[in-house]
Design a protein around this motif. Structure first.
Motif, PDB file in Angstrom:
ATOM      1  N   PHE A  52      -8.409  58.758 -53.100  1.00 22.34           N
ATOM      2  CA  PHE A  52      -8.109  58.908 -54.514  1.00 22.34           C
ATOM      3  C   PHE A  52      -9.416  58.923 -55.295  1.00 22.34           C
ATOM      4  N   SER A  53      -9.320  59.101 -56.586  1.00 22.43           N
ATOM      5  CA  SER A  53     -10.481  59.419 -57.411  1.00 22.43           C
ATOM      6  C   SER A  53     -11.600  58.399 -57.316  1.00 22.43           C
ATOM      7  N   GLY A  81     -14.075  64.089 -57.511  1.00 18.80           N
ATOM      8  CA  GLY A  81     -14.493  63.582 -56.212  1.00 18.80           C
ATOM      9  C   GLY A  81     -13.676  62.388 -55.759  1.00 18.80           C
ATOM     10  N   GLY A  82     -13.754  62.097 -54.450  1.00 20.33           N
ATOM     11  CA  GLY A  82     -12.936  61.035 -53.864  1.00 20.33           C
ATOM     12  C   GLY A  82     -13.746  59.802 -53.485  1.00 20.33           C
ATOM     13  N   LEU A  83     -13.090  58.639 -53.525  1.00 19.00           N
ATOM     14  CA  LEU A  83     -13.729  57.378 -53.142  1.00 19.00           C
ATOM     15  C   LEU A  83     -14.272  57.425 -51.715  1.00 19.00           C
ATOM     16  N   GLN A 133     -17.600  55.413 -58.524  1.00 15.07           N
ATOM     17  CA  GLN A 133     -18.583  55.953 -59.443  1.00 15.07           C
ATOM     18  C   GLN A 133     -18.308  55.465 -60.870  1.00 15.07           C
ATOM     19  N   LYS A 134     -19.373  55.387 -61.665  1.00 15.89           N
ATOM     20  CA  LYS A 134     -19.291  54.972 -63.069  1.00 15.89           C
ATOM     21  C   LYS A 134     -18.508  53.665 -63.210  1.00 15.89           C
ATOM     22  N   THR A 135     -18.768  52.763 -62.279  1.00 15.48           N
ATOM     23  CA  THR A 135     -18.095  51.469 -62.216  1.00 15.48           C
ATOM     24  C   THR A 135     -19.152  50.368 -62.308  1.00 15.48           C
ATOM     25  N   PRO A 136     -19.307  49.723 -63.463  1.00 16.76           N
ATOM     26  CA  PRO A 136     -20.384  48.734 -63.628  1.00 16.76           C
ATOM     27  C   PRO A 136     -20.340  47.594 -62.620  1.00 16.76           C
ATOM     28  N   GLN A 137     -19.152  47.246 -62.134  1.00 20.34           N
ATOM     29  CA  GLN A 137     -19.018  46.132 -61.195  1.00 20.34           C
ATOM     30  C   GLN A 137     -19.386  46.505 -59.762  1.00 20.34           C
ATOM     31  N   ALA A 138     -19.728  47.775 -59.510  1.00 15.63           N
ATOM     32  CA  ALA A 138     -19.982  48.231 -58.145  1.00 15.63           C
ATOM     33  C   ALA A 138     -21.462  48.142 -57.799  1.00 15.63           C
ATOM     34  N   ILE A 139     -21.738  47.623 -56.595  1.00 19.02           N
ATOM     35  CA  ILE A 139     -23.070  47.672 -56.020  1.00 19.02           C
ATOM     36  C   ILE A 139     -22.976  48.414 -54.690  1.00 19.02           C
ATOM     37  N   SER A 140     -24.102  48.924 -54.219  1.00 16.19           N
ATOM     38  CA  SER A 140     -24.073  49.775 -53.027  1.00 16.19           C
ATOM     39  C   SER A 140     -24.955  49.195 -51.928  1.00 16.19           C
ATOM     40  N   LYS A 141     -24.413  49.225 -50.702  1.00 16.93           N
ATOM     41  CA  LYS A 141     -25.155  48.794 -49.512  1.00 16.93           C
ATOM     42  C   LYS A 141     -24.742  49.680 -48.348  1.00 16.93           C
TER      43      LYS A 141
END
Length: 429
Positions: free
Chosen positions: A298-299, A366-368, A374-382
């Motif tokens: 999903f989105s 685009g898909g998760l 994306q454009k999610t302030p609470q998200a961090i990437s590893k």
């Protein structure tokens, strides 16, 4: 059901739902509750499959996944989980047409169809108009079609696609609009965009029919129908996943959570990720301790803030209201072509009307599972880590961890390995 009551020595309980978001067997919920009430504290993993396989394939997905869980635990890679009482509730929902020999289909979108066109028709039977599908199948079964029959076939396909459940975030509104807009562009232009081909030599959109498109009439028509029906099924099943999550799984888990000795952990694969997310977001009656979305279909704006400058994602409140007590994990990789395949088609069809896109992080549709949140302030990437490595630092409640998973996830269904199990178990602590 013909399946052992455990997965790699984890107690297993099926939870089956029909297409109307009703329990197939009320005894399944009662069996789970009775067992939970007989135990001390339990870590209950609620896992939902996605789209395109039958019940046995979904059960095989669960079996392989929890073999990896057992492997990680046996190697003591997550010491904090030692001695925990872990059980599994496997959601089984009709993500495709019912097969005569099966109780309920489900799926991880991993099977290779022997006959792709027949498989596309079979999938569309779950949601498409039977009369339209029957006539379209009659036409595509012919060895040759007249030009009026070619036009009729494309027109029938457009009728089906015009009934898609529309979502501006995920592209189906583009398909619906393009299918409806027969007065602006012809059938041959519609099919060219659907199959991803440019204008063929000698084609003339001004002719108003299919005559300019079908230099290879049955091959082009068959490809268009196959892609169109798969797209129709993709969006229809996406909608069904959300309904079953909100209307069936949510109230069931609210009743389960009333038992003081259970912590709930949600896992969803493909459209199953949408299902468990919808379940968690539908009300505040239960608060899962963690949620993992494996190659979610999903989105990538599902949890976003003002993704287009004025709109929030459909599940934004799940983070704002901290519906999940612990972290939300999202695996994503460009290796996942299944998550992204519908979006370029939606883009091409939209280009008849307005614009074009490419499927990546900047793609509005685009898909998760391809790009993470994306454009999610609470998200961090590893990066997704190998089991036995240094471990994870997770965000607080209401936080998202995007796990770039390319080294360990080789495609949409490449999720049943120790690295994925290690991340989920680490988040459950």
């Amino acid at each position: 059901m013909a399946f052992p009551g455990d997965l790699s020595n984890f107690p297993f309980f099926p939870l089956r739902f029909n297409k109307d978001a009703q329990a197939v067997d009320q005894g399944e919920e009662q069996a789970l509750k009775t067992w939970l009430q007989s135990q001390g504290p339990v870590e209950l993993i609620v896992f939902s499959h996605g789209w395109n396989n039958d019940e046995q394939d979904a059960l095989a997905l669960y079996q392989h996944m929890f073999a990896s869980f057992r492997s990680v635990l046996n190697q003591n890679h997550v010491p904090a989980m030692n001695g925990r009482n872990i059980a599994v509730a496997g959601v089984l929902w009709p993500s495709k047409k019912f097969a005569d020999e099966e109780n309920i289909p489900g799926g991880a979108a991993g099977a290779v169809a022997v006959d792709p066109l027949a498989d596309a028709f079979a999938g569309a039977e779950a949601a498409g108009d039977p009369a339209i599908l029957a006539r379209l199948k009659e036409l595509t079964d012919k060895e040759e079609l007249t030009l009026p029959e070619q036009d009729e076939a494309v027109g029938l396909l457009r009728q089906l696609l015009a009934t898609l459940p529309a979502s501006s975030e995920e592209g189906s509104a583009n398909v619906q609009a393009a299918a409806n807009d027969g007065g602006t562009f012809s059938n041959d232009v519609f099919v060219q965009q659907l199959v991803g081909e440019g204008t063929m030599p000698g084609s003339d959109a001004s002719e108003g029919g299919a005559a300019g498109l079908f230099s290879n009439p049955m091959g082009d028509l068959t490809d268009a129908v196959r892609k169109g029906l798969n797209l129709f099924t993709f969006y229809a099943m996406r909608e069904r996943a959300g309904i079953i999550g909100a209307q069936a799984l949510n109230p069931l888990l609210a009743r389960i959570s009333a038992l003081a000795n259970v912590r709930i952990h949600l896992i969803g694969h493909s459209f199953g990720a949408r299902l468990v997310t919808a379940a968690a977001a539908a009300s505040g009656l239960f608060h899962p301790s963690s949620m993992t979305l494996l190659q979610a279909a999903f989105s990538h704006y599902g949890f976003s803030t003002l993704y287009d400058g004025h709109s929030n994602g459909a599940f934004r409140n799940l983070l704002l209201e901290q519906r999940i007590k612990g972290p939300v994990l999202i695996t994503h990789t460009p290796n996942d072509h299944a998550v992204g395949w519908a979006y370029p088609i939606a883009a091409r069809l939209r280009s008849i009307i307005a614009s074009s896109i490419d499927g990546g992080p900047n793609d509005p549709f685009g898909g998760l599972g391809r790009n993470g949140a994306q454009k999610t302030p609470q998200a961090i990437s590893k990066q997704l880590l190998a089991s036995g490595s240094a471990g994870y630092t997770f965000p607080a409640a209401g936080g998202v961890l995007n796990l770039e998973s390319t080294p360990f996830v080789n495609g949409h269904s490449g999720i049943t390995n120790d690295a994925v199990a290690y991340a989920i178990l680490s988040a459950m602590v």
